[in-house]
Design an enzyme around this catalytic site. Structure first.
Site, mmCIF file in Angstrom:
data_model
loop_
_atom_site.group_PDB
_atom_site.id
_atom_site.type_symbol
_atom_site.label_atom_id
_atom_site.label_comp_id
_atom_site.label_asym_id
_atom_site.label_seq_id
_atom_site.Cartn_x
_atom_site.Cartn_y
_atom_site.Cartn_z
ATOM 1 N N LEU A 104 -3.646 22.749 -8.079
ATOM 2 C CA LEU A 104 -3.349 23.283 -6.742
ATOM 3 C C LEU A 104 -2.939 22.173 -5.770
ATOM 4 O O LEU A 104 -3.624 21.861 -4.805
ATOM 5 C CB LEU A 104 -4.520 24.091 -6.169
ATOM 6 C CG LEU A 104 -4.877 25.377 -6.913
ATOM 7 C CD1 LEU A 104 -5.959 26.138 -6.153
ATOM 8 C CD2 LEU A 104 -3.662 26.261 -7.148
ATOM 9 N N ILE A 159 7.917 27.562 -11.626
ATOM 10 C CA ILE A 159 8.283 28.027 -12.966
ATOM 11 C C ILE A 159 7.060 28.564 -13.698
ATOM 12 O O ILE A 159 7.127 29.585 -14.392
ATOM 13 C CB ILE A 159 8.947 26.890 -13.769
ATOM 14 C CG1 ILE A 159 10.219 26.408 -13.067
ATOM 15 C CG2 ILE A 159 9.278 27.361 -15.191
ATOM 16 C CD1 ILE A 159 10.844 25.175 -13.697
ATOM 17 N N TYR A 209 10.871 10.237 -10.909
ATOM 18 C CA TYR A 209 10.543 11.543 -11.475
ATOM 19 C C TYR A 209 11.074 11.686 -12.894
ATOM 20 O O TYR A 209 10.326 11.991 -13.827
ATOM 21 C CB TYR A 209 11.112 12.671 -10.598
ATOM 22 C CG TYR A 209 11.229 13.984 -11.331
ATOM 23 C CD1 TYR A 209 10.101 14.612 -11.854
ATOM 24 C CD2 TYR A 209 12.472 14.591 -11.526
ATOM 25 C CE1 TYR A 209 10.211 15.813 -12.553
ATOM 26 C CE2 TYR A 209 12.582 15.787 -12.216
ATOM 27 C CZ TYR A 209 11.450 16.390 -12.729
ATOM 28 O OH TYR A 209 11.552 17.561 -13.426
ATOM 29 N N ILE A 259 -5.106 18.099 -14.974
ATOM 30 C CA ILE A 259 -4.894 17.812 -16.395
ATOM 31 C C ILE A 259 -5.250 16.370 -16.759
ATOM 32 O O ILE A 259 -5.272 16.023 -17.940
ATOM 33 C CB ILE A 259 -3.456 18.128 -16.846
ATOM 34 C CG1 ILE A 259 -2.431 17.322 -16.033
ATOM 35 C CG2 ILE A 259 -3.184 19.624 -16.776
ATOM 36 C CD1 ILE A 259 -1.022 17.361 -16.619
ATOM 37 N N SER A 274 9.397 9.467 -15.444
ATOM 38 C CA SER A 274 8.050 9.901 -15.837
ATOM 39 C C SER A 274 8.123 11.099 -16.781
ATOM 40 O O SER A 274 7.320 11.216 -17.711
ATOM 41 C CB SER A 274 7.206 10.240 -14.607
ATOM 42 O OG SER A 274 7.708 11.362 -13.908
ATOM 43 N N LYS A 275 9.091 11.983 -16.566
ATOM 44 C CA LYS A 275 9.262 13.103 -17.492
ATOM 45 C C LYS A 275 9.788 12.628 -18.846
ATOM 46 O O LYS A 275 9.384 13.142 -19.896
ATOM 47 C CB LYS A 275 10.201 14.150 -16.899
ATOM 48 C CG LYS A 275 9.610 14.957 -15.753
ATOM 49 C CD LYS A 275 8.385 15.774 -16.188
ATOM 50 C CE LYS A 275 8.746 16.931 -17.098
ATOM 51 N NZ LYS A 275 7.569 17.773 -17.418
ATOM 52 N N LEU A 308 3.449 22.931 -18.291
ATOM 53 C CA LEU A 308 4.413 22.808 -17.201
ATOM 54 C C LEU A 308 3.911 21.949 -16.048
ATOM 55 O O LEU A 308 4.689 21.607 -15.149
ATOM 56 C CB LEU A 308 4.782 24.192 -16.639
ATOM 57 C CG LEU A 308 5.468 25.158 -17.574
ATOM 58 C CD1 LEU A 308 4.470 26.046 -18.291
ATOM 59 C CD2 LEU A 308 6.477 26.020 -16.813
ATOM 60 N N THR A 323 12.823 18.569 -18.447
ATOM 61 C CA THR A 323 13.980 18.709 -17.562
ATOM 62 C C THR A 323 15.215 18.042 -18.152
ATOM 63 O O THR A 323 15.105 17.103 -18.949
ATOM 64 C CB THR A 323 13.669 18.064 -16.198
ATOM 65 O OG1 THR A 323 14.856 18.032 -15.397
ATOM 66 C CG2 THR A 323 13.170 16.636 -16.363
ATOM 67 N N ASP A 324 16.394 18.495 -17.714
ATOM 68 C CA ASP A 324 17.633 17.829 -18.134
ATOM 69 C C ASP A 324 17.817 16.480 -17.440
ATOM 70 O O ASP A 324 18.655 15.672 -17.864
ATOM 71 C CB ASP A 324 18.849 18.718 -17.885
ATOM 72 C CG ASP A 324 19.059 19.106 -16.426
ATOM 73 O OD1 ASP A 324 18.208 18.776 -15.573
ATOM 74 O OD2 ASP A 324 20.079 19.764 -16.135
ATOM 75 N N GLU A 325 17.015 16.209 -16.399
ATOM 76 C CA GLU A 325 17.185 14.948 -15.666
ATOM 77 C C GLU A 325 16.821 13.721 -16.500
ATOM 78 O O GLU A 325 17.197 12.603 -16.154
ATOM 79 C CB GLU A 325 16.387 14.978 -14.360
ATOM 80 C CG GLU A 325 16.893 16.032 -13.393
ATOM 81 C CD GLU A 325 16.362 15.857 -11.986
ATOM 82 O OE1 GLU A 325 16.192 14.702 -11.548
ATOM 83 O OE2 GLU A 325 16.125 16.880 -11.321
#
Length: 340
Positions: free
Chosen positions: A36, A14, A161, A61, A164-165, A82, A135-137
């Protein structure tokens, strides 16, 4: 002087689509900050990599000193964040990387942004934006209902996942409330399109089908997702950056609720039509390769986005239907990624 925009995770699927769109649609100077990892693909940026408007920094980051140095060097007008570990299966087998990048990394970036603004001129503070792409998750599972995820849907993440988001979303909102950091948040549905990592459903199915290998579908394949063409998503992110209201969240969806099994069957039909023999080792209907495998632990059954707010308030809506976007995607893989 052109605005400088930081894009973290810009070598990802994305992120690279966003950078290509920003390059074409604006005169911004673009700084791609990416560690990377396995999911990065700098080839996706080959069209812009030689431009004086584009800079790449191989930076984690979680590295505060490196981030501080980049802020001092480039004096950005915005951060579009992102960078994230995003593959659910990998989060189940190895959650530590997700906690580190998605939570600690977001915290570190928030703090670096806050420190930068504390010493920046008033004009920079007035216009700066920290845009967090999620995310929608984070909303969990809509199984058994006809509901849609709205911006006020309670969080109920199911996987390491999505948890954590969700945590990173909460941090961003807290930094806005506590420190007045000017933030924007977006929650998107399932993306697809060119340059996506082959572990994701659509490129995985394309590559398996072209190789004449079994196309593994979790469980009965009845899981429903809302599919969003990545270039539509990139347009939406720029729209939110330039028109969104500070502190607000915007859901971004493709208006394409489709069962996973139907996605796979649509891929097979397109490959039957489009793949000449030199592109595929399979000489009969690709759908005969579909193979059902044991379902993923904790697999959410349905996601569906209500994207009416971004349309109503900011004027964005997707340009691609699933049929048109999937055709473009399959054609792109046939032309560019036969080595997958």
């Amino acid at each position: 002087m052109a605005k400088v925009i930081f894009v973290t995770g810009g070598a990802g699927f994305i992120g690279s689509a966003l950078l290509r769109h920003l390059f074409q649609a604006t005169d911004y100077t673009l700084v791609n900050i990416d560690k990377l990892t396995y999911a990065a693909d700098l080839a996706a940026l080959s069209d812009i990599e030689a431009s004086p408007r584009y800079y790449f920094s191989q930076t984690d980051i979680c590295d505060r000193a490196a981030l501080d140095s980049l802020f001092q060097q480039f004096q950005p007008a915005a951060v579009m964040h992102l960078a994230a570990e995003s593959h659910v299966d990998r989060s189940i087998t190895g959650p530590a990387d997700f906690i580190n990048t998605n939570i600690i990394g977001t915290y570190t970036l928030l703090e670096a942004s806050r420190a930068y603004l504390q010493q920046a001129p008033a004009a920079v503070n007035a216009n700066f934006r920290f845009q967090h792409i999620s995310t929608d998750e984070v909303f969990g599972d809509l199984a058994g209902s006809n509901d849609l995820f709205t911006e006020s849907t309670p969080y109920a993440p199911s996987s390491p996942y999505s948890a954590s988001k969700a945590a990173s979303d909460h941090l961003v909102r807290a930094w806005h409330r506590t420190y007045n950091l000017p933030i924007l948040i977006t929650n998107c549905s399932n993306n697809y399109g060119p340059y996506q990592n082959r572990e994701k459903l659509i490129p995985l199915m394309i590559s398996k089908a072209l190789a004449g290998e079994p196309m593994p579908v979790y469980g009965n394949g009845e899981q429903i997702r809302d599919w969003l063409f990545v270039e539509d998503h990139a347009r939406a992110l720029l729209t939110v950056l330039t028109k969104g209201k500070v502190g607000q969240t915007y859901n971004i969806g493709g208006h394409n609720e489709i069962k996973n099994i139907d996605v796979v069957k649509a891929i097979c039909a397109l490959l039957d039509e489009l793949a000449p023999k030199q592109h595929s080792t399979f000489n009969t209907k690709h759908s005969t390769l579909i193979t059902h495998v044991a379902d993923r632990p904790g697999h959410d059954q349905r996601y569906a986005i209500d994207a009416s707010k971004i349309h109503r308030e900011l004027g964005w809506q997707p340009q691609e239907s699933f049929a048109s976007g999937l055709r473009k995607t399959v054609i792109w893989y046939l032309q560019n990624r036969l080595d997958l």
